[in-house]
Design an enzyme around this catalytic site. Structure first.
Site, mmCIF file in Angstrom:
data_model
loop_
_atom_site.group_PDB
_atom_site.id
_atom_site.type_symbol
_atom_site.label_atom_id
_atom_site.label_comp_id
_atom_site.label_asym_id
_atom_site.label_seq_id
_atom_site.Cartn_x
_atom_site.Cartn_y
_atom_site.Cartn_z
ATOM 1 N N SER A 88 -1.647 19.187 -42.822
ATOM 2 C CA SER A 88 -2.435 19.917 -43.164
ATOM 3 C C SER A 88 -2.872 21.926 -42.105
ATOM 4 O O SER A 88 -1.963 20.956 -40.864
ATOM 5 C CB SER A 88 -3.637 19.481 -42.791
ATOM 6 N N TYR A 135 -3.798 26.239 -47.091
ATOM 7 C CA TYR A 135 -5.116 26.871 -47.154
ATOM 8 C C TYR A 135 -4.925 28.763 -46.203
ATOM 9 O O TYR A 135 -4.240 29.042 -46.085
ATOM 10 C CB TYR A 135 -6.141 26.922 -46.303
ATOM 11 N N THR A 147 -4.256 24.027 -51.622
ATOM 12 C CA THR A 147 -5.362 23.643 -51.449
ATOM 13 C C THR A 147 -6.436 24.716 -52.511
ATOM 14 O O THR A 147 -6.928 25.633 -51.610
ATOM 15 C CB THR A 147 -5.481 22.929 -50.335
ATOM 16 N N LYS A 155 -3.227 21.710 -55.389
ATOM 17 C CA LYS A 155 -4.715 20.268 -54.283
ATOM 18 C C LYS A 155 -5.515 20.861 -54.702
ATOM 19 O O LYS A 155 -5.925 21.785 -54.759
ATOM 20 C CB LYS A 155 -4.330 20.530 -53.338
ATOM 21 N N HIS A 176 -11.489 16.834 -53.277
ATOM 22 C CA HIS A 176 -10.706 15.839 -51.522
ATOM 23 C C HIS A 176 -11.892 15.376 -51.433
ATOM 24 O O HIS A 176 -12.762 15.365 -50.126
ATOM 25 C CB HIS A 176 -11.634 17.515 -51.556
ATOM 26 N N GLY A 211 -11.092 8.582 -53.490
ATOM 27 C CA GLY A 211 -11.177 7.048 -53.688
ATOM 28 C C GLY A 211 -9.762 6.149 -53.722
ATOM 29 O O GLY A 211 -11.118 4.772 -53.608
#
Ligand SMILES: Cc1cc2nc3c(=O)[nH]c(=O)nc-3n(C[C@H](O)[C@H](O)[C@H](O)COP(=O)(O)O)c2cc1C
Length: 403
Positions: free
Chosen positions: A136, A160, A186, A276, A300, A333
């Site tokens: 990240s 980002y 993202t 993403k 996210h 999830g």
């Protein structure tokens, strides 16, 4: 009347099988964990409340996450019988390269806050298991250090877009130079989601010592000891820190983010590009037209927009729209190998896991991340065998439907 007798010593000896005593408490806890939910329970006991909540929590009412998890519970498998399933091959191809398992490690920020071994632990497991790892922008270990730690791992970099575009270009150059083959842009974070647990816990980055956290420290001395005796917990790619997560995001990230930025990233990044945070069919089609090789259906992990679309429900329509033009990946999830089998059967080309491996990391560092993969693999293989399927590529829409 039952006739009773005394057992003979030889009979007793046969049934007495004391289990070997595992002295290392971490090892003992990890071995006992049979599911990701078990790992989560260990993680909860082992980390300060604010750290666990930061990882476990989602935005607002947390419905995006809850619904995504519930969708996996609505899956109905439809097995084939008599298929000869003694050996199962779990490998797939992801953007042209082999992956030994149909899932990858999602990018997660502040990973060294969950456990001091942080990103290094995760990328080492990725290397050992032959699966990709996405670092990240909010990582706590640098692009180069992660690459050096696991030169054989397949590495992706998650970007980002900041207000400072030059800094973004610099990160892309560094990732390319360090051998990262895919950029994951993202796009679901123009502003920070409202993670209420963090606000209530007063979480700051790095965690501050208040009266409450001090009291919590007494209950988690190992975590605090590790925090204070390893490299200071700072961002490796950000030039700023301090304040709450939301303050940081809103200070650094650019809410003007638009398709022009996607084009800029496409021009600047020579490798594969994944977008993403795709949450509807039109956006999926448009980013593929703009040059993305894969779209990642994701809300996210429920940490941004609440009541967002559920990726598993969105999957069939996006597959229809995108066709063979790009791969369609999915996250949010996933808590079991069966979840991954279901997503792959419904047509996903790859799945990402976030919290699942972070629960492992919090529960026991690198060994915990390894335990997470071991649990998912066992579940995945067993589910495939019970479905009568020996290869991931043989999973079909007919094998899994949503009730
Ligand atoms: C603690 C945490 C930190 C995260 N940080 C990032 C990040 O820095 N960048 C990003 O694109 N996604 C981030 N995500 C989202 C994950 O990449 C992924 O989309 C999500 O965790 C998937 O849902 P799951 O946790 O239910 O598997 C983060 C998720 C968690 C749980």
């Amino acid at each position: 009347m039952t006739k009773r007798r005394l057992p003979r010593p030889a009979e007793l000896a046969e049934i007495l099988r004391p289990r070997p005593i595992v002295l290392d408490p971490t090892e003992r806890r990890l071995r006992r964990a049979q599911t990701i939910a078990d790992l989560r329970a260990v993680a909860r006991r082992r980390t300060p409340r604010a750290v666990f909540d930061y990882t476990d929590g989602a935005a607002e009412m947390e419905d995006s996450l809850l619904r995504a998890r519930q969708a996996f519970r609505r899956v109905e498998f439809n097995p084939n019988i008599l298929r000869g399933v003694s050996d199962v091959d779990t490998s797939t191809t992801v953007l042209g390269q082999r992956s030994e398992l149909p899932f990858s490690f999602a990018p997660t920020g502040f990973t060294r806050m969950m456990h001091h071994e942080g990103e290094r632990a995760v990328v080492r497991v990725a290397q050992r298991e032959g699966i990709p790892y996405a670092l990240s922008t909010m990582g706590t270990t640098s692009i180069e250090d992660v690459a050096e730690e696991a030169p054989g791992a397949r590495k992706w970099f998650q970007l980002y877009v900041w207000r400072d575009r030059a800094a973004g270009e610099d990160l892309m150059r560094r990732a390319e130079a360090a051998g990262y083959d895919t950029l994951m842009l993202t796009v679901d974070t123009p502003v920070a989601g409202a993670r209420l647990r963090d606000i209530r816990n007063g979480l700051t980055i790095p965690p501050g010592l208040t009266l409450r956290t001090f009291a919590d420290g007494a209950m988690h001395p190992a975590w605090w000891f590790n925090l204070l005796t390893t490299d200071p917990l700072t961002f490796a790619s950000l030039t700023t820190s301090g304040g709450t997560v939301a303050e940081l995001i809103n200070r650094m990230f650019d809410p003007t983010l638009s398709y022009a930025d996607l084009e800029w990233v496409r021009r600047s990044w020579p490798g594969k590009l994944v977008v993403k945070g795709i949450q509807n069919v039109d956006d999926a089609r448009d980013v593929v037209k703009a040059g993305a090789e894969a779209v990642l259906l994701s809300n996210h992990g429920g940490r941004q927009l609440d009541r967002a679309p559920t990726p598993l429900e969105l999957l069939p329509a996006v597959l229809d729209a995108v066709g063979d033009d790009a791969e369609v990946w999915l996250d949010t999830g996933i808590l079991s190998g069966g979840d991954i089998v279901a997503a792959m059967a419904m047509g996903a080309h790859n799945c990402l896991i976030g919290r699942a491996y972070l629960y492992g990391l919090m529960a026991g560092g690198e060994r915990g991340v390894q335990r997470c993969v071991d649990i998912l693999r066992v579940e995945l293989v067993r589910t495939m065998q019970l479905l009568g399927v020996r290869r991931i590529a043989d999973l079909r829409h007919t094998h899994a439907t949503l009730r």
